[in-house]
Design an enzyme around this catalytic site. Sequence first.
Site, PDB file in Angstrom:
ATOM      1  N   ARG A 165      11.199  -3.157 -10.865  1.00 23.75           N
ATOM      2  CA  ARG A 165      12.093  -2.463  -9.703  1.00 23.75           C
ATOM      3  C   ARG A 165      13.414  -2.864  -9.433  1.00 23.75           C
ATOM      4  O   ARG A 165      14.032  -2.970  -8.520  1.00 23.75           O
ATOM      5  CB  ARG A 165      11.289  -2.706  -8.505  1.00 23.75           C
ATOM      6  N   SER A 237       6.523   2.382  -1.327  1.00 18.76           N
ATOM      7  CA  SER A 237       6.391   0.814  -1.219  1.00 18.76           C
ATOM      8  C   SER A 237       7.813   0.356  -0.302  1.00 18.76           C
ATOM      9  O   SER A 237       8.795   0.738  -0.752  1.00 18.76           O
ATOM     10  CB  SER A 237       6.369   0.232  -2.491  1.00 18.76           C
ATOM     11  N   GLU A 334      11.918  -3.480  -1.049  1.00 21.15           N
ATOM     12  CA  GLU A 334      12.079  -2.515  -2.204  1.00 21.15           C
ATOM     13  C   GLU A 334      13.019  -1.746  -1.739  1.00 21.15           C
ATOM     14  O   GLU A 334      14.053  -1.060  -2.514  1.00 21.15           O
ATOM     15  CB  GLU A 334      10.734  -2.100  -2.675  1.00 21.15           C
TER      16      GLU A 334
HETATM   17  N1  EPU Z   1      -4.434  -3.201  -1.617  1.00 23.02           N
HETATM   18  C1  EPU Z   1      -4.998  -3.839  -0.380  1.00 23.02           C
HETATM   19  N2  EPU Z   1      -5.258  -2.954   0.679  1.00 23.02           N
HETATM   20  C2  EPU Z   1      -4.808  -1.350   0.533  1.00 23.02           C
HETATM   21  C3  EPU Z   1      -4.308  -1.046  -0.418  1.00 23.02           C
HETATM   22  C4  EPU Z   1      -4.090  -2.005  -1.496  1.00 23.02           C
HETATM   23  O1  EPU Z   1      -5.365  -4.896  -0.470  1.00 23.02           O
HETATM   24  O2  EPU Z   1      -4.991  -0.874   1.698  1.00 23.02           O
HETATM   25  C5  EPU Z   1      -4.396  -4.335  -2.562  1.00 23.02           C
HETATM   26  C6  EPU Z   1      -5.630  -3.998  -3.553  1.00 23.02           C
HETATM   27  O3  EPU Z   1      -5.903  -5.220  -4.039  1.00 23.02           O
HETATM   28  C7  EPU Z   1      -5.085  -3.089  -4.742  1.00 23.02           C
HETATM   29  C8  EPU Z   1      -3.734  -3.499  -4.841  1.00 23.02           C
HETATM   30  O4  EPU Z   1      -3.365  -3.594  -3.486  1.00 23.02           O
HETATM   31  O5  EPU Z   1      -5.904  -3.460  -5.868  1.00 23.02           O
HETATM   32  C9  EPU Z   1      -3.023  -2.361  -5.594  1.00 23.02           C
HETATM   33  O6  EPU Z   1      -2.868  -1.378  -4.914  1.00 23.02           O
HETATM   34  P1  EPU Z   1      -1.982   0.052  -5.598  1.00 23.02           P
HETATM   35  O7  EPU Z   1      -2.611   0.060  -6.715  1.00 23.02           O
HETATM   36  O8  EPU Z   1      -2.098   0.822  -4.362  1.00 23.02           O
HETATM   37  O9  EPU Z   1      -0.569  -0.471  -6.103  1.00 23.02           O
HETATM   38  P2  EPU Z   1       0.492  -1.332  -5.289  1.00 23.02           P
HETATM   39  O10 EPU Z   1       0.677  -2.544  -6.244  1.00 23.02           O
HETATM   40  O11 EPU Z   1       0.335  -1.635  -3.899  1.00 23.02           O
HETATM   41  C10 EPU Z   1       2.229  -0.412  -6.769  1.00 23.02           C
HETATM   42  C11 EPU Z   1       3.688   0.209  -6.685  1.00 23.02           C
HETATM   43  C12 EPU Z   1       3.621   1.888  -6.133  1.00 23.02           C
HETATM   44  C13 EPU Z   1       2.750   2.560  -7.120  1.00 23.02           C
HETATM   45  C14 EPU Z   1       1.197   1.816  -7.303  1.00 23.02           C
HETATM   46  C15 EPU Z   1       0.346   2.249  -8.310  1.00 23.02           C
HETATM   47  C16 EPU Z   1       5.192  -1.696  -6.217  1.00 23.02           C
HETATM   48  C17 EPU Z   1       5.977  -2.232  -5.035  1.00 23.02           C
HETATM   49  N3  EPU Z   1       4.362  -0.556  -5.770  1.00 23.02           N
HETATM   50  O12 EPU Z   1       1.898  -0.453  -5.615  1.00 23.02           O
HETATM   51  O13 EPU Z   1       4.783   2.364  -6.079  1.00 23.02           O
HETATM   52  O14 EPU Z   1       2.602   3.763  -6.802  1.00 23.02           O
HETATM   53  O15 EPU Z   1       1.532   0.502  -7.623  1.00 23.02           O
HETATM   54  O16 EPU Z   1       1.215   2.138  -9.653  1.00 23.02           O
HETATM   55  O17 EPU Z   1       5.378  -1.783  -7.217  1.00 23.02           O
HETATM   56  C18 EPU Z   1       6.711   2.874  -4.744  1.00 23.02           C
HETATM   57  O18 EPU Z   1       7.493   2.214  -5.443  1.00 23.02           O
HETATM   58  O19 EPU Z   1       7.141   3.589  -3.700  1.00 23.02           O
HETATM   59  C19 EPU Z   1       5.180   3.047  -5.149  1.00 23.02           C
HETATM   60  C20 EPU Z   1       4.437   3.692  -4.000  1.00 23.02           C
END
Ligand code: EPU
Length: 338
Positions: A165, A237, A334
Amino acid sequence: MIKLFEDYSLKNHNSFKIDVKARYFAEADTITDLIHFVKHKPLTQLPLIILGEGSNVLFKSDYNGVIIHPIIRGIEVIHEDGKHVIVKAGAGENWDAFVEWAINRHYGGIENLSLIPGSVGACPVQNIGAYGVEVSEVIESVETIDMTDGELKLYSKPECNFGYRTSIFKNELKGDKIITSVLFRLSRSPVLKTDYGEIRKKLKKYKDFDIRTLRTVIMEIRQEKLPDPAQIGNAGSFFKNPVITDEEFKKLVRIYPEIPGHPSDTPGQWKIPAAWLIEKCGWKDRCIGEAGTWSRQPLVLVNYGNSTGKQILELAESITRDVSEKFSIQLEKEVNVI
Ligand code: EPU
């Protein structure tokens, strides 16, 4: 042509839908106009910033300066061979419309980045990423205009210093360059990236799949989980996923055996989902006034109606404080706060 507006409402120019104004708002649709504007600086005494579609910014108050809004359009194939195509896309093109354009021509590499809000010009700045792909993997170079002297400069991929990012445009060159177009190297025989858990699960119902299927599935996942900025103000995010050392991770595992973590690209470091930390601190689906965390993904902060930028920021600060107290982890934003 440059269109200049005074005391201009930014409500429709930021996906958080914060109702603030810019002292001046300059819209330019050609590189020549942008260079002319930068070189002659008609409003030179005021600070200048560039705004794409405003999907990764939070305005905490009116902006007493000039906002340059480049809307350079156009998508063209500038080179192709058997395996790849080099495509040049104007900074003002909508990102997801560009993904759709590529998929319609069977050019692969960006299908996992479907439905990410924002413009093509903004994608290299924070090196957008989702579902196992980062845009830096397919960026060939980035064309820019210097904000000081109007000089054109092309940044090759290594010169962009891409990271999780982040890029040179978010750090050393922050505010110094206007991105006018981005060149991508897309594949004519794409290798599908389906490793992300939810993707594999969703793909099970298809016998055969291609980049179009992957786009469909990713759009489904995003629509189930993330608020649509057209309906509810948000900027995706709000925080980055923090990266901690092996040692710090082990310490946390002892206290919270269920803590999720993924080895980061740098050996000896772990990436922890900020969403999990936020949820554990009790901040999931909670509000301060009309600023809240999203029920299905607390990493996303939302404006339920008439929240101000300051209120969103207060919410972010409360979350940051609680995560720091509970886990000794410092969340980093972010989203760019202006
Ligand atoms: N989780 C929770 N509670 C929730 C949702 C998620 O505990 O309500 C935890 C779980 O452990 C889950 C983990 O978060 O396994 C990962 O969640 P997710 O797959 O939604 O991914 P993320 O790491 O939260 C990142 C990006 C997103 C992108 C997703 C999918 C960043 C800051 N964010 O989110 O990007 O869509 O992966 O690849 O790296 C954005 O940048 O605006 C964005 C949405």
